[in-house]
Design an enzyme around this catalytic site. Structure first.
Site, short mmCIF file in Angstrom:
data_model
loop_
_atom_site.label_atom_id
_atom_site.label_comp_id
_atom_site.label_asym_id
_atom_site.label_seq_id
_atom_site.Cartn_x
_atom_site.Cartn_y
_atom_site.Cartn_z
N GLY A 110 0.82 -1.20 0.00
CA GLY A 110 0.00 0.00 0.00
C GLY A 110 0.86 1.25 0.00
N HIS A 122 3.50 4.80 2.95
CA HIS A 122 4.68 4.44 3.74
C HIS A 122 5.95 5.06 3.16
CE1 HIS A 122 1.96 1.59 5.46
NE2 HIS A 122 1.86 0.90 4.35
N HIS A 165 -0.16 0.82 9.30
CA HIS A 165 -1.33 1.21 8.52
C HIS A 165 -2.34 1.93 9.38
CE1 HIS A 165 0.37 -2.28 6.47
NE2 HIS A 165 0.00 -1.67 5.38
#
Ligand SMILES: Nc1ncnc2c1ncn2[C@@H]1O[C@H](COP(=O)(O)OP(=O)(O)O)[C@@H](O)[C@H]1O
Ligand SMILES: Nc1ncnc2c1ncn2[C@@H]1O[C@H](COP(=O)(O)OP(=O)(O)O)[C@@H](O)[C@H]1O
Ligand SMILES: [Mg+2]
Ligand SMILES: [Mg+2]
Ligand SMILES: [Mg+2]
Ligand SMILES: [Mg+2]
Lengths: 210, 331, 331, 210
Positions: free
Chosen positions: B54, B57, B219
């Site tokens: 995802g 980051h 997350h």
């Protein structure tokens, strides 16, 4: 409406509309025990699905064709855990529904195939606080209904009700699969987002076929 | 929610565009499907390294594409694993004939999407392996759950496997080495504040003015335990303890100590954590021979940090020191 | 106030200790008075570069100590200029016989403390010059006030002057070159949130959920104007406009575009700002030939960014590209 | 108490105590139009001054000796703008007060020297919303008082009152020097931190000599 190709298109459009309406509800559920993206993920996926349906040059021949389009679109647009899970669910379902119209048995087979897809891909079992906890009771209720000789509308209605109840019951469960499992005991008291959207998908199938 | 963005929907595409424009000497953007590759092709015969996950980051993973590290990176939507077709495209592009190693953080979504991509790539006759990074000791009962998460240790796996690939190791050897890093690295993090995913518009969780969350993921998932704010030294002890214990590192061993910022923490605070973690390790007879301090695996604007310890031997040290030329690591 | 610190009083000392431990190959800590120097002495005959200022802007200045950039850095208390004796000690330590250039950000306190240090150092027979960096175009009526502030452009002055010193330029030449960078660099910043100075314990100012502060300094000083939140592209235009106008850069010219994070902003947002700033410059015929994006001159955990444009010619480009080996810039 | 060496030590100790008590007030003033450190800066400085006074092996011979110790300590511990300004102020004052006891004239000379130090170092003039706006009226009032033949206690009292009023009047001023100048018009309505601490220093001188 009979459970034909036309219905399957209505079904999927309805799912897309409901997901778009309720996406912040799903994202909120996912914020509580996950990473706050489930609503956004599914909405991105089903928006793309509707675009592809709109772009179809000719109507699909079977319900399976429609579901395969759903599967491949979800796989290439959703990502996360739910992308492969729903992608595989619809892919398996599409194989089980390679017909222009569903009777009660075929409707039940579609749901069982979806469950099998989710299980194979995600390796979760009942009670782990995942979408399995909606798919599994739905498949069981559908099988029972089909065995009783009921038609597709009745089979979907039974499945939808069982899925909704299964989703509701995830509140009490402690997650041991998926992102919510990191919370351990703290996952108890929250409804699983994926089980909730599974209930939506089946509820929509039942409602559109009525 | 206050962010320097144009809309939640455009964050990923515009970040990739800005990033690849700013570092056009190192990286190249691909669209439809989206991935980032080295600006120049993978050197022929070198094992290619692909990672992804995802977004949110940053600099992970795009910031680690370049000589000596990754050949391609696949960013998904915010905090959402990329899709199999994105990953497959990156694998195909990166392969230079010697096969591809995927470096995958252990999350259900990442693992499943990479699995599906590998199936697709194998159908294209590409030799593909994957290692699963699972360094986060905050996740307990790991055998009964989705397992430990992959967090900051991923950077160390990418760097060292990247150096092995440059050295000429074949796919088996690079995979073995990457697994060796995975086996010898552990991490744990803390959040002082939550982060806000742009499309969610609200913080992932809420912490009172005097609360912190120990064992946080990357997350914005809530962590293992919510406790009252303590001093940096006390928090460092809470994080380092489980890391050292799980890794079983002790007297006479050497280590790389990595203090990672979650995105919103000043560098000064990371160095204060580093200072005490180093002292604690040295008190236990562990010699810190390599260090990394900074924002490398972030959670948007979250304030917090994680501590990662990698057990070093001579081989890993040499590979760590080998040249690297990426946007985020460069020596 | 939530911070990974042990006490407001210990922040500076523990940051310096952690920083120099983590980068002991590059830097060395000195105490009583406090300053940071290169780990190895200034090469004999090279002009030495010294900079300094309040803490809280990390990696500035300690992160820029090393080959090709600064020879010593002098951190003051949080957001407070260092004292003359600290600066004098750093100057003395750094001097390798060819004299010392101080790079000073234009703040009353910094200027006065450096002035006093120069008086002291001259009494020790060291040849010392200073350049005052004043790149912040947010400050208006500069002739009637304390003048424009020195902000992110300082990094570019330090890098380029550092390369000139390595090339062998004498003190006059290095000073002239540093002044050339000062003359050709302009910046402006925005804050989405304020920062909290540890000993103050409260944010420097408060912004509503939909407000941002344009023309912010790097010390949590309020900015020039408070406006409603806008899109990243609109904010980028508000910042870049005055920078380009004041610098008078235009069609056919080359530039280094530097998007600096204030400490608490995710990298993704910096790249979104970079993307649009680059487009705007190119629309005006300015070619962006060099770029820098990241947290280099920060205000603790403040969310926000600044945009810096440096007019490049061949000489400045060559010096920018010259090798540098510091904790924060390395190539 | 006469304005002798003993008094000068009491004065400085009293300043340190007051600064420590009121440091958050000064930091708040500085947060509003500066960078939120003025209280901290002075407290760090005067704490160090008191430590050095405590460590003195033998009592200083003149008031100037005490003020020089204050000056060098502030210079090496305060930093910022106020370090060099107060450092230079006390350094110049120490030269003007190289005597064991102050009469009215000498007290006035001490204050004028401090003002001159601040002006030389900071190059500000009256009306720019800086500590000059406290030192300048204080020096004028002190000179007037000394000219009227008043003693040191009366001179400090006159200076203290003028400084307090000058500090108060900075509220209406727009800053054109120092960090507050970056705020332009927005600096109006806030009291200058440096002028406020200057008023404290003179108020303390007056109170301790009474
Ligand atoms: N192993 C699994 N088997 C079945 N369902 C799972 C599994 N892991 C996660 N899920 C489902 O996926 C949902 C989360 O989907 P989503 O938020 O879109 O992905 P992610 O967790 O990657 O952010 C969960 O609520 C759960 O129902
Ligand atoms: N040029 C100047 N001349 C006189 N006083 C000044 C000048 N610049 C600043 N000051 C004084 O210094 C005070 C601020 O001191 P401080 O906060 O300790 O330093 P800094 O501004 O460096 O943070 C201001 O309130 C003002 O009274
Ligand atoms: Mg999720
Ligand atoms: Mg996700
Ligand atoms: Mg200051
Ligand atoms: Mg101040």
């Amino acid at each position: 409406m009979t459970a034909d190709v036309q219905w399957s298109l209505s079904w999927i459009r309805d799912v897309a509309a409901r997901v778009s309406e309720r996406k912040s509800e799903f994202t909120t559920l996912d914020r509580e025990i996950g990473d706050a993206d489930h609503g956004e993920n599914l909405n991105r996926g089903f928006t793309a699905v509707v675009e592809r349906i709109d772009g179809l040059e000719q109507p699909p021949g079977t319900i399976g064709d429609v579901l395969k389009l759903v599967a491949t679109t979800l796989m290439s647009t959703v990502g996360g855990a739910s992308g492969p899970l729903y992608g595989t669910a619809f892919l398996r379902a599409s194989k089980a529904a390679a017909v222009p119209e569903l009777d009660g048995q075929a409707a039940s087979a579609l749901i069982s195939a979806a469950l099998e897809g989710v299980s194979t891909r995600g390796k979760a079992v009942v009670g782990e606080k995942t979408m399995i906890d909606a798919w599994a009771p739905a498949a069981a209720a559908a099988a029972q209904s089909a065995e009783n000789g009921e038609d597709a509308a009745q089979v979907f209605a039974a499945a939808a009700q069982a899925a909704a109840q299964g989703a509701e019951e995830t509140i009490e469960l402690k997650a041991t699969k998926g992102r919510a499992s990191y919370l351990g005991e703290r996952s108890v008291g929250h409804k699983d987002p994926g089980a909730t959207t599974t209930a939506l998908i089946l509820e929509s199938a039942a409602r559109t076929v009525q | 929610m206050k962010k320097l963005i144009n809309s939640p929907e455009s964050v990923l595409a515009q970040t990739v565009e800005g990033f690849t424009l700013a570092h056009s000497d190192l990286v190249e953007a691909h669209t439809d499907p989206v991935f980032i590759s080295r600006a120049t092709p993978t050197p022929s015969g070198k094992v290619a390294l692909v990672s992804g996950g995802g977004s949110g980051h940053e600099p992970l993973h795009g910031g680690f594409v370049g000589d000596g590290m990754l050949d391609a990176a696949v960013p998904g939507a915010m905090f959402t694993s990329p899709t199999p077709d994105q990953i497959e495209a990156a694998i195909k592009h990166a392969d230079a004939g010697a096969g591809v190693l995927n470096i995958v953080k252990n999350y259900t979504g990442d693992v499943m999407n990479f699995e599906m991509a590998v199936e697709l790539a194998e159908a294209d006759d590409i030799n593909v392996r994957s290692v699963i990074v699972n360094d986060d000791v905050a996740v307990e009962d790991s055998t009964w759950t989705a397992g430990r998460r992959g967090v900051a240790g991923t950077v160390l796996v990418e760097k060292i496997a990247g150096a092995a690939a440059v050295r000429g190791d074949d796919l088996d050897a690079v995979t073995t080495l990457a697994q060796k890093v995975v086996d010898n690295v552990r991490s744990m993090g803390v959040a002082l504040t939550a982060c806000t995913v742009p499309h969610a518009g609200e913080p992932s969780f809420t912490l009172a003015e005097d609360e912190i969350e120990i064992g946080i993921g990357i997350h914005g998932e809530p962590g293992r335990e919510r406790i009252k704010l303590r001093t940096a030294d006390e928090i460092t002890e809470l994080l380092l303890g489980p890391v050292v214990e799980d890794l079983g590192i002790g007297n006479g061993e050497k280590a790389l100590l990595f203090v990672n910022g979650m995105g919103g923490t000043p560098a000064s605070e990371l160095y204060i954590v580093y200072r005490h973690a180093r002292k604690l390790l040295e008190d236990q007879g562990v010699e810190v021979t390599r260090s990394l301090v900074g924002n490398y695996v972030t959670s948007l604007e979250m304030q917090g940090a994680s501590i990662t310890v990698l057990r070093l031997d001579e081989e890993l040290t040499t590979l760590w020191d080998a040249p690297v030329k990426t946007a985020a690591l460069n020596w």
